[in-house]
Design a protein around this motif. Structure first.
Motif, PDB file in Angstrom:
ATOM      1  N   ALA A  83       0.777  -1.042   0.164  1.00  0.00           N
ATOM      2  CA  ALA A  83       0.364   0.049  -0.285  1.00  0.00           C
ATOM      3  C   ALA A  83       0.892   1.504   0.139  1.00  0.00           C
ATOM      4  N   LEU A  84       1.791   1.666   1.119  1.00  0.00           N
ATOM      5  CA  LEU A  84       2.592   2.254   0.963  1.00  0.00           C
ATOM      6  C   LEU A  84       3.648   2.284  -0.442  1.00  0.00           C
ATOM      7  N   ALA A  85       4.086   1.540  -0.883  1.00  0.00           N
ATOM      8  CA  ALA A  85       4.170   1.245  -2.289  1.00  0.00           C
ATOM      9  C   ALA A  85       3.014   2.592  -3.461  1.00  0.00           C
ATOM     10  N   HIS A  86       2.247   1.571  -3.057  1.00  0.00           N
ATOM     11  CA  HIS A  86       1.162   1.758  -4.479  1.00  0.00           C
ATOM     12  C   HIS A  86       1.046   3.510  -4.336  1.00  0.00           C
ATOM     13  N   GLU A 113      10.233  18.788  -6.782  1.00  0.00           N
ATOM     14  CA  GLU A 113      11.748  17.646  -6.958  1.00  0.00           C
ATOM     15  C   GLU A 113      11.714  17.609  -8.505  1.00  0.00           C
ATOM     16  N   ASP A 114      13.618  17.345  -8.729  1.00  0.00           N
ATOM     17  CA  ASP A 114      13.331  16.947  -9.807  1.00  0.00           C
ATOM     18  C   ASP A 114      13.227  15.715 -10.202  1.00  0.00           C
ATOM     19  N   ASP A 115      13.443  15.278 -11.874  1.00  0.00           N
ATOM     20  CA  ASP A 115      12.766  13.898 -12.345  1.00  0.00           C
ATOM     21  C   ASP A 115      13.670  12.891 -11.334  1.00  0.00           C
ATOM     22  N   ALA A 116      14.915  13.022 -11.249  1.00  0.00           N
ATOM     23  CA  ALA A 116      15.714  12.200 -10.981  1.00  0.00           C
ATOM     24  C   ALA A 116      16.202  12.139  -9.334  1.00  0.00           C
ATOM     25  N   ALA A 117      15.113  13.400  -8.427  1.00  0.00           N
ATOM     26  CA  ALA A 117      15.387  12.846  -7.443  1.00  0.00           C
ATOM     27  C   ALA A 117      13.534  12.244  -6.269  1.00  0.00           C
ATOM     28  N   VAL A 118      12.531  12.197  -7.547  1.00  0.00           N
ATOM     29  CA  VAL A 118      11.422  11.415  -7.728  1.00  0.00           C
ATOM     30  C   VAL A 118      11.914   9.519  -7.784  1.00  0.00           C
ATOM     31  N   ARG A 119      12.794   9.560  -8.931  1.00  0.00           N
ATOM     32  CA  ARG A 119      13.062   8.415  -9.521  1.00  0.00           C
ATOM     33  C   ARG A 119      14.271   8.005  -8.158  1.00  0.00           C
ATOM     34  N   ALA A 120      15.057   8.709  -7.739  1.00  0.00           N
ATOM     35  CA  ALA A 120      15.461   7.648  -6.198  1.00  0.00           C
ATOM     36  C   ALA A 120      14.825   8.107  -5.059  1.00  0.00           C
ATOM     37  N   ARG A 121      13.670   8.430  -5.005  1.00  0.00           N
ATOM     38  CA  ARG A 121      12.709   8.175  -3.922  1.00  0.00           C
ATOM     39  C   ARG A 121      11.894   6.906  -4.521  1.00  0.00           C
ATOM     40  N   LEU A 161      -6.330  -3.065  -0.020  1.00  0.00           N
ATOM     41  CA  LEU A 161      -4.759  -2.379   0.348  1.00  0.00           C
ATOM     42  C   LEU A 161      -5.124  -1.527   1.564  1.00  0.00           C
ATOM     43  N   PRO A 162      -4.907  -1.419   2.388  1.00  0.00           N
ATOM     44  CA  PRO A 162      -5.327  -0.085   3.685  1.00  0.00           C
ATOM     45  C   PRO A 162      -4.929   0.632   3.597  1.00  0.00           C
ATOM     46  N   THR A 163      -5.104   1.859   4.168  1.00  0.00           N
ATOM     47  CA  THR A 163      -5.104   3.256   3.846  1.00  0.00           C
ATOM     48  C   THR A 163      -3.709   3.679   4.564  1.00  0.00           C
ATOM     49  N   THR A 164      -2.993   3.989   3.421  1.00  0.00           N
ATOM     50  CA  THR A 164      -1.544   4.866   4.408  1.00  0.00           C
ATOM     51  C   THR A 164      -1.595   6.185   4.721  1.00  0.00           C
ATOM     52  N   THR A 165      -0.165   6.677   5.237  1.00  0.00           N
ATOM     53  CA  THR A 165      -0.554   7.992   6.093  1.00  0.00           C
ATOM     54  C   THR A 165       0.487   8.535   5.712  1.00  0.00           C
ATOM     55  N   GLY A 166       0.780   9.934   5.788  1.00  0.00           N
ATOM     56  CA  GLY A 166       1.977   9.818   5.266  1.00  0.00           C
ATOM     57  C   GLY A 166       2.430  10.447   4.398  1.00  0.00           C
ATOM     58  N   ARG A 167       3.111  11.647   4.165  1.00  0.00           N
ATOM     59  CA  ARG A 167       3.959  12.129   2.670  1.00  0.00           C
ATOM     60  C   ARG A 167       5.232  11.305   1.899  1.00  0.00           C
ATOM     61  N   VAL A 168       4.251  11.085   0.549  1.00  0.00           N
ATOM     62  CA  VAL A 168       4.971  10.020  -0.536  1.00  0.00           C
ATOM     63  C   VAL A 168       5.014  10.620  -1.339  1.00  0.00           C
ATOM     64  N   ALA A 191       3.617   5.328  -6.054  1.00  0.00           N
ATOM     65  CA  ALA A 191       3.633   5.852  -7.157  1.00  0.00           C
ATOM     66  C   ALA A 191       2.291   6.639  -7.895  1.00  0.00           C
ATOM     67  N   ARG A 192       1.509   6.613  -7.206  1.00  0.00           N
ATOM     68  CA  ARG A 192      -0.048   6.793  -7.296  1.00  0.00           C
ATOM     69  C   ARG A 192       0.342   8.619  -6.999  1.00  0.00           C
ATOM     70  N   ALA A 193       1.389   8.833  -5.596  1.00  0.00           N
ATOM     71  CA  ALA A 193       0.686  10.743  -5.480  1.00  0.00           C
ATOM     72  C   ALA A 193       1.530  10.922  -6.777  1.00  0.00           C
ATOM     73  N   ASN A 194       3.293   9.879  -6.857  1.00  0.00           N
ATOM     74  CA  ASN A 194       4.247  11.414  -7.791  1.00  0.00           C
ATOM     75  C   ASN A 194       3.407  11.122  -8.644  1.00  0.00           C
TER      76      ASN A 194
END
Length: 171
Positions: free
Chosen positions: A72-75, A121-129, A109-116, A78-81
């Motif tokens: 759920a966190l990985a989903h 951010e530049d594309d490289a930082a997003v890819r790295a995260r 999938l359970p609900t997750t919280t927190g900033r993802v 990806a979705r937020a980004n």
């Protein structure tokens, strides 16, 4: 059949398929009339019960819950980004789709919280995260495959880890 035997059989079947061997020759019980397959293992890839890989005992139910939280966190990441960085939609949408499919395979999938995600951010930082999130998920799936009581559930987790690893190569 133990979990390690089942995982080994899957790997051997893949290697044998690549080498052109017959899967019938890989059956460890075919030459030994004293060995019989375990009645608790389904050969269809699902656990006995409701047909889902997660339908075994209570220990596995807790494990499935933990894995679902990681998926759920990985989903959500990806979705937020995809929303915050639309220029990366083609790259990130497959991750979102994969995690949704894996979540559906195991339950909901359970609900997750927190900033993802973060604007600006530049594309490289997003890819790295995203890469770090996916690597953590892959490791969690591998670990879950190693401790699952159910052989079919262990195979499901191992398969999911393989799918995540394969998709990570696109980052």
């Amino acid at each position: 059949m133990s979990r390690r035997t089942a995982l080994g059989a899957v790997l051997a079947a893949g290697a044998a398929g690549a080498a052109g061997c017959s899967l019938d020759s890989l059956d460890p019980t075919s030459d030994d009339p004293t060995m019989t397959p375990s009645s608790g293992v389904s050969t269809s890839g699902t656990a006995p019960g409701d047909g889902s890989p997660a339908s075994d005992g209570g220990d596995d139910a807790a494990l499935v819950g933990e894995v679902l939280s990681a998926i759920a966190l990985a989903h959500r990441t990806a979705r937020a980004n995809v929303r915050v960085h639309p220029q990366l939609t083609d790259l990130l949408r497959p991750f979102e789709t994969l995690h949704a499919a894996h979540g559906a395979e195991l339950g909901t999938l359970p609900t997750t919280t927190g900033r993802v995600s973060a604007r600006g951010e530049d594309d490289a930082a997003v890819r790295a995260r995203i890469g770090r999130t996916e690597q953590l998920l892959q490791r969690r799936l591998v670990a879950a495959a190693g401790v699952a009581d159910s052989g079919p559930l262990a195979l499901t987790f191992a398969s999911m880890a393989g799918a995540v690893a394969q998709l990570r190569t696109t980052l």
